[in-house]
Design a protein around this motif. Structure first.
Motif, PDB file in Angstrom:
ATOM      1  N   LEU A   1      18.364  24.762  -2.072  1.00 21.48           N
ATOM      2  CA  LEU A   1      18.161  23.466  -2.713  1.00 21.48           C
ATOM      3  C   LEU A   1      19.153  22.444  -2.188  1.00 21.48           C
ATOM      4  O   LEU A   1      18.808  21.293  -1.924  1.00 21.48           O
ATOM      5  CB  LEU A   1      18.301  23.606  -4.233  1.00 21.48           C
ATOM      6  CG  LEU A   1      18.065  22.362  -5.069  1.00 21.48           C
ATOM      7  CD1 LEU A   1      16.629  21.877  -4.903  1.00 21.48           C
ATOM      8  CD2 LEU A   1      18.352  22.649  -6.528  1.00 21.48           C
ATOM      9  N   ASP A   2      20.403  22.868  -1.989  1.00 23.62           N
ATOM     10  CA  ASP A   2      21.420  21.977  -1.454  1.00 23.62           C
ATOM     11  C   ASP A   2      21.112  21.586  -0.011  1.00 23.62           C
ATOM     12  O   ASP A   2      21.290  20.439   0.395  1.00 23.62           O
ATOM     13  CB  ASP A   2      22.796  22.648  -1.537  1.00 23.62           C
ATOM     14  CG  ASP A   2      23.908  21.734  -1.077  1.00 23.62           C
ATOM     15  OD1 ASP A   2      23.948  20.570  -1.537  1.00 23.62           O
ATOM     16  OD2 ASP A   2      24.729  22.182  -0.254  1.00 23.62           O
ATOM     17  N   ARG A   3      20.631  22.560   0.763  1.00 23.25           N
ATOM     18  CA  ARG A   3      20.351  22.321   2.182  1.00 23.25           C
ATOM     19  C   ARG A   3      19.071  21.512   2.397  1.00 23.25           C
ATOM     20  O   ARG A   3      19.036  20.597   3.203  1.00 23.25           O
ATOM     21  CB  ARG A   3      20.235  23.663   2.913  1.00 23.25           C
ATOM     22  CG  ARG A   3      20.101  23.528   4.412  1.00 23.25           C
ATOM     23  CD  ARG A   3      20.020  24.876   5.114  1.00 23.25           C
ATOM     24  NE  ARG A   3      18.809  25.583   4.722  1.00 23.25           N
ATOM     25  CZ  ARG A   3      18.769  26.825   4.255  1.00 23.25           C
ATOM     26  NH1 ARG A   3      19.864  27.515   4.137  1.00 23.25           N
ATOM     27  NH2 ARG A   3      17.627  27.386   3.915  1.00 23.25           N
ATOM     28  N   GLU A   4      18.005  21.822   1.654  1.00 23.44           N
ATOM     29  CA  GLU A   4      16.703  21.211   1.901  1.00 23.44           C
ATOM     30  C   GLU A   4      16.302  20.181   0.860  1.00 23.44           C
ATOM     31  O   GLU A   4      15.355  19.435   1.072  1.00 23.44           O
ATOM     32  CB  GLU A   4      15.633  22.304   1.969  1.00 23.44           C
ATOM     33  CG  GLU A   4      15.862  23.302   3.076  1.00 23.44           C
ATOM     34  CD  GLU A   4      14.874  24.451   3.019  1.00 23.44           C
ATOM     35  OE1 GLU A   4      13.917  24.386   2.214  1.00 23.44           O
ATOM     36  OE2 GLU A   4      15.067  25.416   3.777  1.00 23.44           O
ATOM     37  N   GLY A   5      16.962  20.176  -0.274  1.00 21.65           N
ATOM     38  CA  GLY A   5      16.568  19.283  -1.353  1.00 21.65           C
ATOM     39  C   GLY A   5      15.371  19.861  -2.096  1.00 21.65           C
ATOM     40  O   GLY A   5      14.786  20.857  -1.683  1.00 21.65           O
ATOM     41  N   PRO A   6      14.986  19.219  -3.191  1.00 21.91           N
ATOM     42  CA  PRO A   6      13.858  19.742  -3.966  1.00 21.91           C
ATOM     43  C   PRO A   6      12.545  19.602  -3.193  1.00 21.91           C
ATOM     44  O   PRO A   6      12.353  18.645  -2.443  1.00 21.91           O
ATOM     45  CB  PRO A   6      13.851  18.892  -5.241  1.00 21.91           C
ATOM     46  CG  PRO A   6      14.635  17.683  -4.896  1.00 21.91           C
ATOM     47  CD  PRO A   6      15.584  18.046  -3.795  1.00 21.91           C
ATOM     48  N   ALA A   7      11.674  20.570  -3.360  1.00 19.31           N
ATOM     49  CA  ALA A   7      10.368  20.524  -2.710  1.00 19.31           C
ATOM     50  C   ALA A   7       9.501  19.485  -3.405  1.00 19.31           C
ATOM     51  O   ALA A   7       9.533  19.347  -4.627  1.00 19.31           O
ATOM     52  CB  ALA A   7       9.703  21.895  -2.783  1.00 19.31           C
ATOM     53  N   PRO A   8       8.737  18.717  -2.629  1.00 15.59           N
ATOM     54  CA  PRO A   8       7.850  17.739  -3.258  1.00 15.59           C
ATOM     55  C   PRO A   8       6.782  18.456  -4.075  1.00 15.59           C
ATOM     56  O   PRO A   8       6.281  19.507  -3.675  1.00 15.59           O
ATOM     57  CB  PRO A   8       7.243  16.989  -2.074  1.00 15.59           C
ATOM     58  CG  PRO A   8       7.415  17.893  -0.905  1.00 15.59           C
ATOM     59  CD  PRO A   8       8.628  18.730  -1.190  1.00 15.59           C
ATOM     60  N   SER A   9       6.482  17.912  -5.207  1.00 14.68           N
ATOM     61  CA  SER A   9       5.500  18.529  -6.084  1.00 14.68           C
ATOM     62  C   SER A   9       4.441  17.508  -6.452  1.00 14.68           C
ATOM     63  O   SER A   9       4.752  16.386  -6.843  1.00 14.68           O
ATOM     64  CB  SER A   9       6.182  19.056  -7.341  1.00 14.68           C
ATOM     65  OG  SER A   9       5.215  19.516  -8.259  1.00 14.68           O
ATOM     66  N   ASN A  10       3.202  17.894  -6.303  1.00 16.84           N
ATOM     67  CA  ASN A  10       2.108  17.037  -6.749  1.00 16.84           C
ATOM     68  C   ASN A  10       1.249  17.787  -7.749  1.00 16.84           C
ATOM     69  O   ASN A  10       0.036  17.650  -7.772  1.00 16.84           O
ATOM     70  CB  ASN A  10       1.276  16.531  -5.565  1.00 16.84           C
ATOM     71  CG  ASN A  10       0.644  17.660  -4.785  1.00 16.84           C
ATOM     72  OD1 ASN A  10       0.939  18.823  -5.036  1.00 16.84           O
ATOM     73  ND2 ASN A  10      -0.221  17.331  -3.853  1.00 16.84           N
TER      74      ASN A  10
END
Length: 110
Positions: free
Chosen positions: A89-98
């Motif tokens: 999460l720190d490296r990639e950030g939160p995954a986009p969610s739709n």
């Protein structure tokens, strides 16, 4: 009725056991470096070889120490998974969610 209940409990435990083996084997690549080249079959076989002898015990009291060690290992595994998730999460950030959102004019049903 007693045999049916025994069969249902046994079938449920077999399902839980198979789910456990597949879950661990499917997720081992996330924790094990790729240089080990572990396959799902190899992981399942190794787990079975280590865990199958435990089914030979007739009295659960003999497994008390192993149960405590198992609980400790599960806690460590959960902490490791949590740490890996936080690092990702720190490296990639939160995954986009739709989730629940579709193209305009479309109605999504769940």
């Amino acid at each position: 009725a007693g045999h049916l209940a025994t069969f249902c409990v046994t079938a449920m435990q077999c399902g839980v056991g198979v789910t456990y083996y597949i879950f661990v084997a499917e997720n081992i690549d996330m924790l094990a470096p790729s240089r080990y080249n572990l396959t799902m079959g190899a992981v399942i076989l190794a787990m079975a070889v280590v865990e199958a002898p435990l089914s030979l015990f007739k009295r659960l009291q003999r497994l008390h120490g192993l149960n405590a060690a198992g609980n400790l290992l599960v806690a460590l595994a959960l902490l490791t998974i949590f740490a890996v998730a936080l690092e990702r999460l720190d490296r990639e950030g939160p995954a986009p969610s739709n989730y629940g959102v579709g193209p305009p004019g479309k109605v999504l049903t769940f």
